[in-house]
Each structure stands twice: as C-alpha cells, then as structure tokens.
Design an enzyme around this catalytic site. Structure first.
Site, mmCIF file in Angstrom:
data_model
loop_
_atom_site.group_PDB
_atom_site.id
_atom_site.type_symbol
_atom_site.label_atom_id
_atom_site.label_comp_id
_atom_site.label_asym_id
_atom_site.label_seq_id
_atom_site.Cartn_x
_atom_site.Cartn_y
_atom_site.Cartn_z
ATOM 1 N N LYS A 95 -1.499 -5.956 5.379
ATOM 2 C CA LYS A 95 -0.077 -6.147 5.057
ATOM 3 C C LYS A 95 0.793 -5.903 6.287
ATOM 4 O O LYS A 95 1.718 -6.661 6.576
ATOM 5 C CB LYS A 95 0.334 -5.227 3.888
ATOM 6 N N GLN A 118 0.760 2.008 -2.172
ATOM 7 C CA GLN A 118 -0.542 1.384 -2.392
ATOM 8 C C GLN A 118 -1.291 2.109 -3.512
ATOM 9 O O GLN A 118 -1.368 3.334 -3.540
ATOM 10 C CB GLN A 118 -1.365 1.405 -1.082
ATOM 11 N N ASP A 153 6.525 -5.035 -4.912
ATOM 12 C CA ASP A 153 5.263 -5.223 -5.635
ATOM 13 C C ASP A 153 5.513 -5.790 -7.033
ATOM 14 O O ASP A 153 4.590 -6.293 -7.675
ATOM 15 C CB ASP A 153 4.551 -3.870 -5.805
HETATM 16 N N1 GUN Z 1 -3.797 -2.116 -5.151
HETATM 17 C C1 GUN Z 1 -4.441 -3.277 -5.414
HETATM 18 N N2 GUN Z 1 -3.569 -4.311 -5.336
HETATM 19 C C2 GUN Z 1 -2.367 -3.788 -5.038
HETATM 20 C C3 GUN Z 1 -1.080 -4.363 -4.823
HETATM 21 O O1 GUN Z 1 -0.859 -5.574 -4.936
HETATM 22 N N3 GUN Z 1 -0.093 -3.493 -4.516
HETATM 23 C C4 GUN Z 1 -0.293 -2.159 -4.414
HETATM 24 N N4 GUN Z 1 0.738 -1.386 -4.128
HETATM 25 N N5 GUN Z 1 -1.471 -1.593 -4.610
HETATM 26 C C5 GUN Z 1 -2.502 -2.418 -4.923
#
Ligand code: GUN
Length: 290
Positions: free
Chosen positions: A53, A97, A120
């Site tokens: 990311k 996350q 998100d």
């Molecule tokens: N863990 C797995 N996929 C995601 C996501 O799209 N965002 C976040 N914050 N955590 C995750």
C-alpha cells in the site's frame, strides 16, 4: 478457451490515471493526497500488504505515513491514535490494518474511525450508506472486483451470481454491490452452514470465491462458461519463491480454468485491484476536503 482477467494490467492502467489526477490536483491546490496506515504487531501477511500500500502511494504521487504499534499496545492506546488521526488535518484518509491482536476489539476500532477518513469503507456509517445506495467509501476488495467486472465488460444483469463466504470485508459487501440497481445480478451468498453448497455453486454463472480455503472450488463444482473471481490469498510455505511464501487462491485454477469464460489468477487478479481501490478512495477523501 478462457480469458484471464489481468488485475495487474488493469491496476497499473488505473494507477496511471490516478497519477495524472494527482498532478492536476497538485497544480490547482498545491496539495497531494495523504494516506496513513496503522500496523499493529508483526504479522507477516499484514506487513506485506501494508508495504504494498505504501509503495503504491509513492507510485501515484501520494504522501503516505506508516504508523507502527507494538503487538502489546492497549485498546485505549490504539483508540487514542485513531482519535489523533481523525483530528489530523494533514491526513486525508487512514486505515488500521486487520487483523488486530485478540485483546483489541476490531469493531470498536472500526467504529472509531471518522467516516470521512474511512478509506477502507469498514465503518458502519459507510457500510450502511453503501447498502442503501448513497455515496460512500466502498471497501477496497469489493470495489476492485466490481471494477474488474466493469472493465472486462462482463454482463451481470439478471445473471445467477454465487458469492462464497460472508466476511464483512469481502463476501457481504460484494453481494450487496452485485445486487444493486444498474448491476442487477441475482445473488446467492453461501457459507460454512449452507446446505447443498456444491449444487448451488454449480448453478452459478458468476462465482466470487472469498472463503479463504485454498483450492476450495473444484472443477466438478463449476459449469461450462462460468466467470470466476478468486479472492483467496492464503499464504503457504514454498521453497520455490524468494520470500519463502506463495499465495494460493480459493479456486483449483489448473483444473477449473478450462471450464471458464473468464477467470482471475492468484496472484495478479483481485490483489492489485484492492490496492488501487484504496488509492481511489484516498483521492476521493482528499478531493472532498477541498
Ligand atoms: N486485512 C485484510 N484486508 C484488509 C483491508 O482491505 N484493509 C485492512 N485495513 N485490513 C485488511
């Protein structure tokens, strides 16, 4: 012969589009979008996702900030950090996350994120708005799936679509997006308690596999001409890769692909799209502010 849905190619096209928009926005306002990511602990998969990311932010000209917190951080400390980011005018959007350590309530953390910065799209305010068709941040993976379907001109109207898995991050939101007006699929969501799951999946014209079990979807569960979107990304040990890990999808690709009209590979299908959707949401958050 099937068409491979190339998420890597589509995502790099979209990144170029975003980079152009960032340049234009910077010229007009002097600002660039700023995404922050909070990473708690040292989970290997989360480390990888977050580093992808951050790298994607650099590629499109965003600012990014990675905030690391110890595995032992208290729920209150994390909630305080979320409050701080909510109030930080220099940050347009942020993510925490997941998964979080067991002693921290993910629900509480998600609810604490300001919906206007919730890139998100996990906050109940955004999920509620999405459900009734109001403008909102849409979770990144479902949004990436919809973008792939759109860019490959895959017909969804009236199609029998089966979503496998009911997670809050993928299965449930994508089932809502597929059934909304304008997309118009007939959606069945199957899960671990579903009876006759194989029979239901066999009737699907479009399958979204998001159950997190490697190679769960076998050739005898798939009809000829089906479209398959494989969301699975289970990390398994491998001595053939540099990292020592390889990603496995939810679909037994080698045996299933020959029966499909379209199918996504793992890796290189949905994964790269998830990241560009997060970038798209961050750009949107930034533009909404100005
Ligand atoms: N863990 C797995 N996929 C995601 C996501 O799209 N965002 C976040 N914050 N955590 C995750």
């Amino acid at each position: 012969m099937y068409t491979l849905i190339d998420g890597k190619k589509v995502s790099s096209d979209i990144k170029l589009e975003i980079a152009e928009e960032v340049k234009k926005f910077k010229k007009e306002t002097g600002k660039v979008p700023h995404l922050a990511a909070v990473l708690v602990g040292n989970d290997g998969a989360s480390e990888t996702y977050v580093s992808h990311k951050v790298k994607a932010c650099e590629q499109v000209g965003f600012k990014s900030t990675l905030i690391r917190m110890e595995e032992s951080v208290s729920e209150k400390e994390l909630l305080d950090k979320v409050g701080e980011l909510n109030g930080d005018k220099g940050i347009d959007g942020f993510i925490v996350q997941l998964p979080l350590p067991d002693h921290i309530s993910e629900d509480k953390v998600i609810e604490a994120v300001d919906p206007e910065k919730d890139v998100d799209g996990f906050n109940p305010v955004n999920l509620g708005k999405m459900t009734i068709g109001l403008p909102s941040f849409v979770p990144a993976t479902p949004s990436g799936i919809m973008e792939l379907i759109k860019r490959y001109n895959i017909e969804t109207s009236g199609k029998n679509c089966v979503v496998i898995g009911r997670s809050n991050i993928v299965g449930r939101p994508v089932s809502i997006l597929l059934s909304k007006k304008g997309v118009d699929a007939t959606v069945t969501l199957v899960h671990s308690r579903t009876k006759n799951l194989e029979e239901i999946v066999r009737r699907a014209e479009i399958i979204i596999a998001a159950i997190g079990i490697p190679e769960f979807v076998k050739a005898d569960m798939v009809s000829e001409g089906t479209v398959i979107i494989d969301v699975g990304t289970t990390r398994v040990k491998s001595d053939k890769t540099k990292s020592g890990w390889k990603l496995k999808g939810d679909v037994d690709f080698d045996n299933v692909a020959p029966k499909c009209s379209y199918i996504t590979p793992v890796p290189g299908g949905v994964g790269p799209m998830t990241i560009v959707s997060l970038l798209q949401n961050t750009l949107k958050a930034c533009k909404q502010k100005y």
